[in-house]
Enzyme design. Structure first.
Site, short mmCIF file in Angstrom:
data_model
loop_
_atom_site.label_atom_id
_atom_site.label_comp_id
_atom_site.label_asym_id
_atom_site.label_seq_id
_atom_site.Cartn_x
_atom_site.Cartn_y
_atom_site.Cartn_z
N GLY A 26 22.73 -25.70 21.27
CA GLY A 26 22.48 -24.56 22.30
C GLY A 26 21.47 -25.27 22.99
O GLY A 26 20.40 -24.17 23.53
N ALA A 27 21.58 -26.88 23.92
CA ALA A 27 20.70 -26.63 25.28
C ALA A 27 20.90 -26.28 26.18
O ALA A 27 19.31 -26.47 26.62
CB ALA A 27 20.26 -28.36 24.68
N ASN A 28 21.82 -25.75 26.60
CA ASN A 28 21.90 -25.27 27.76
C ASN A 28 21.01 -23.97 28.16
O ASN A 28 20.64 -23.69 29.83
CB ASN A 28 23.41 -24.88 28.19
CG ASN A 28 24.51 -23.99 27.08
OD1 ASN A 28 24.17 -23.84 26.10
ND2 ASN A 28 24.13 -22.68 27.87
N SER A 29 20.45 -23.11 26.98
CA SER A 29 19.93 -22.35 27.40
C SER A 29 18.65 -21.35 27.09
O SER A 29 18.42 -22.47 25.86
CB SER A 29 21.15 -20.72 28.12
OG SER A 29 21.18 -20.36 26.60
N GLY A 30 17.93 -21.44 27.56
CA GLY A 30 16.96 -20.24 27.37
C GLY A 30 15.93 -21.12 26.42
O GLY A 30 15.54 -22.05 26.61
N GLY A 32 16.69 -23.61 23.96
CA GLY A 32 17.08 -24.38 24.06
C GLY A 32 17.00 -25.58 25.09
O GLY A 32 16.97 -26.73 25.15
N SER A 156 13.53 -15.97 13.00
CA SER A 156 13.85 -15.54 13.49
C SER A 156 12.72 -14.49 12.55
O SER A 156 12.51 -14.60 10.89
CB SER A 156 14.95 -14.62 13.70
OG SER A 156 14.62 -13.02 14.30
N TYR A 181 23.31 -10.68 11.00
CA TYR A 181 22.20 -11.45 12.18
C TYR A 181 21.11 -12.22 11.10
O TYR A 181 20.52 -13.30 10.67
CB TYR A 181 21.56 -10.82 13.14
CG TYR A 181 20.49 -11.30 13.92
CD1 TYR A 181 21.20 -13.27 14.78
CD2 TYR A 181 19.62 -11.21 14.33
CE1 TYR A 181 20.28 -13.75 15.59
CE2 TYR A 181 18.78 -11.94 15.14
CZ TYR A 181 18.84 -13.07 15.55
OH TYR A 181 18.47 -14.69 16.52
#
Ligand SMILES: NC(=O)c1ccc[n+]([C@@H]2O[C@H](COP(=O)([O-])OP(=O)(O)OC[C@H]3O[C@@H](n4cnc5c(N)ncnc54)[C@H](OP(=O)(O)O)[C@@H]3O)[C@@H](O)[C@H]2O)c1
Length: 324
Positions: A26-30, A32, A156, A181
Site C-alpha cells: 500500500g505504498a502509493n498513498s497515505g 505507505g 490501529s 475492521y
C-alpha cells in the site's frame, strides 16, 4: 511502558538505510507513501507493492522528483487475491537476494460487506490474511538476510472495537463493518506477537513488531468509491480529518520507528504519544488484553494457515506453499 527516548523522534532520526531492501505494501498513498519516501530519503531500496501499477508509478514519480537518488521498484500486489500474493512473492524473490524490512501497511477500513477473490470477508482477507500469507512467503528471505531484519505490521486503536469471532470469521451471519475492521486490526496484533514468539523460540535474527498511526488524514476514511462508500461518509470524514487528524507523514513515524530505531525489540508496539494515541511523536504503546492472549493467537495462527495454505516453518527457515 512508553519509552521516553522516542520523544520528538522524526524521520530525520532514522539510521542510514543504504544497502537495505524494504517492501512496503500500500505504498502509493497515505502512510505507505510517506513510509516509502522516508526510507528512500535514507538510502534504502524500496519495493513499492501496490494493487494498481498506475497509482504505484504515480507515487514513484512523485517520490523520485522529491528525492533525486531514490531507489524504487514497482510491483503489483493485490492482497485480496491469494494467487496474486504468491505471484508477487515469487517475483520479489527472483529479483532480490535480501529483505531487511517488510512493512505490512496496506488496508481497507469499514467498507460495505464484500469478500476477497478467495471468499474471505474483505477486511479480514486484505488486512490480515493477505499479510499473513505475504509474510510466510517472504520469511525465508528475511531470515537469510544478514543482520537483524524486521516485519512491521500496521494495526490501529480500532483493534479494541472487535473480537476474533472464530464461529463467523467472515461475518456471514451478521456484518458490522466497524467490528469487522476491529477484528482485522486485532488479528494484525495477535499475528505479530505470535510470530515474534515463534521467531524468538528459535533464536531468529528476524523480529516482528507492530505500529499504528493514530488518526492520520489519508484516503482511508474517504473509503474507496469502488467499494460503494457513501458520499455523506466521505464528506464527514474529510471534515473530521481537517479538525482532528495529523498528517500522513506524522502518521508514518510509528511505523518508521518500529522499522528502524535501535531500541526496538520483537513484540513491541508503537503509536503516537499524544492523548488517546491520536497524534504526536512515536512511542511504545500497549494494546488490549486480548491481543496478548496466547491461546487466541495460536488459534488464529492455525486457522490463518488453513485458509491461506501457508505454513510457517520458522525453525527450518522455510514457508511451505500450497494453494488454499
Ligand atoms: N489513517 C488512519 O488514521 C489510520 C488509523 C489506523 C490505522 N490505519 C492503517 O494504516 C494503513 C494505511 O492506511 P492509510 O491511512 O494510509 O490509508 P490509504 O491512504 O487509503 O492507504 C491504504 C493503502 O492500502 C492499499 N490497499 C487497499 N486494498 C488493497 C489490496 N487489496 N491490495 C493491496 N493494497 C491495497 C491502498 O491501495 P489503493 O490506493 O489502490 O486503494 C492504499 O495504497 C492501513 O492498514 C490502515 O488500517 C490508518
Amino acid at each position: 511502558m512508553p519509552s521516553a527516548s522516542s520523544n520528538g523522534w522524526t524521520a530525520d532520526d532514522m539510521p542510514n538505510q543504504t544497502g537495505n531492501v524494504v517492501v512496503v505494501t500500500g505504498a502509493n498513498s497515505g502512510i505507505g507513501y510517506d513510509t516509502t519516501k522516508a526510507f528512500a530519503q535514507k538510502g534504502a531500496h524500496v519495493a513499492v507493492a501496490c494493487r494498481s501499477p498506475e497509482r504505484a508509478n504515480r507515487a514513484r514519480q512523485k517520490i523520485e522528483s522529491a528525492v533525486s537518488d531514490a531507489s524504487l521498484s514497482v510491483h503489483e500486489l493485490d492482497l485480496r487475491n491469494q494467487v496474486a500474493v504468491r505471484q508477487f512473492a515469487s517475483e520479489f524473490k527472483s529479483e532480490f537476494d535480501r529483505l531487511d524490512v517488510l512493512v505490512n501497511n496496506a488496508g481497507v477500513m469499514v467498507p460495505p460487506y464484500s469478500t476477497t477473490d478467495d471468499g474471505f470477508e474483505l477486511q479480514f482477507g486484505v488486512n490480515h490474511l493477505g499479510h499473513f500469507a505475504l509474510t510466510g512467503l517472504l520469511l525465508e528471505e528475511l531470515i537469510e538476510t544478514d543482520g537483524e531484519t524486521r516485519i512491521v505490521t500496521q494495526s490501529s486503536v480500532a483493534h479494541d472495537y472487535g473480537d476474533i469471532d472464530f464461529d463467523d470469521l467472515h461475518r456471514e451471519q451478521s456484518y458490522n463493518r466497524t467490528e469487522a475492521y476491529g477484528q482485522s486490526k486485532l488479528a494484525n496484533l495477535l499475528f505479530t506477537y505470535e510470530l515474534d514468539r515463534r521467531l524468538r523460540a528459535v533464536g531468529s535474527n528476524t523480529i516482528a513488531v507492530a505500529s499504528h498511526p493514530g488518526w492520520s488524514a489519508t484516503g482511508l476514511q474517504d473509503g474507496d468509491t469502488e467499494l460503494g462508500v457513501s458520499s455523506v461518509r466521505r464528506t464527514v470524514a474529510r471534515i473530521a480529518n481537517t479538525v482532528f487528524a495529523q498528517s500522513p507523514a506524522d502518521g508514518a513515524l510509528p511505523t518508521l520507528y518500529a522499522s528502524t530505531a535501535t531500541d526496538v525489540d520483537g513484540g513491541h508496539y508503537f503509536g503516537p504519544s499524544g492523548i488517546m494515541e491520536i497524534r504526536g511523536s512515536p512511542t511504545r504503546v500497549v494494546s488490549n488484553e486480548t491481543s496478548y492472549d496466547h491461546k487466541t493467537a495460536q488459534q488464529l495462527w492455525e486457522i490463518s494457515g488453513k485458509l491461506t495454505g501457508i505454513t510457517f516453518e520458522i525453525g527450518e527457515a522455510t514457508a511451505t506453499q500450497s494453494l488454499p
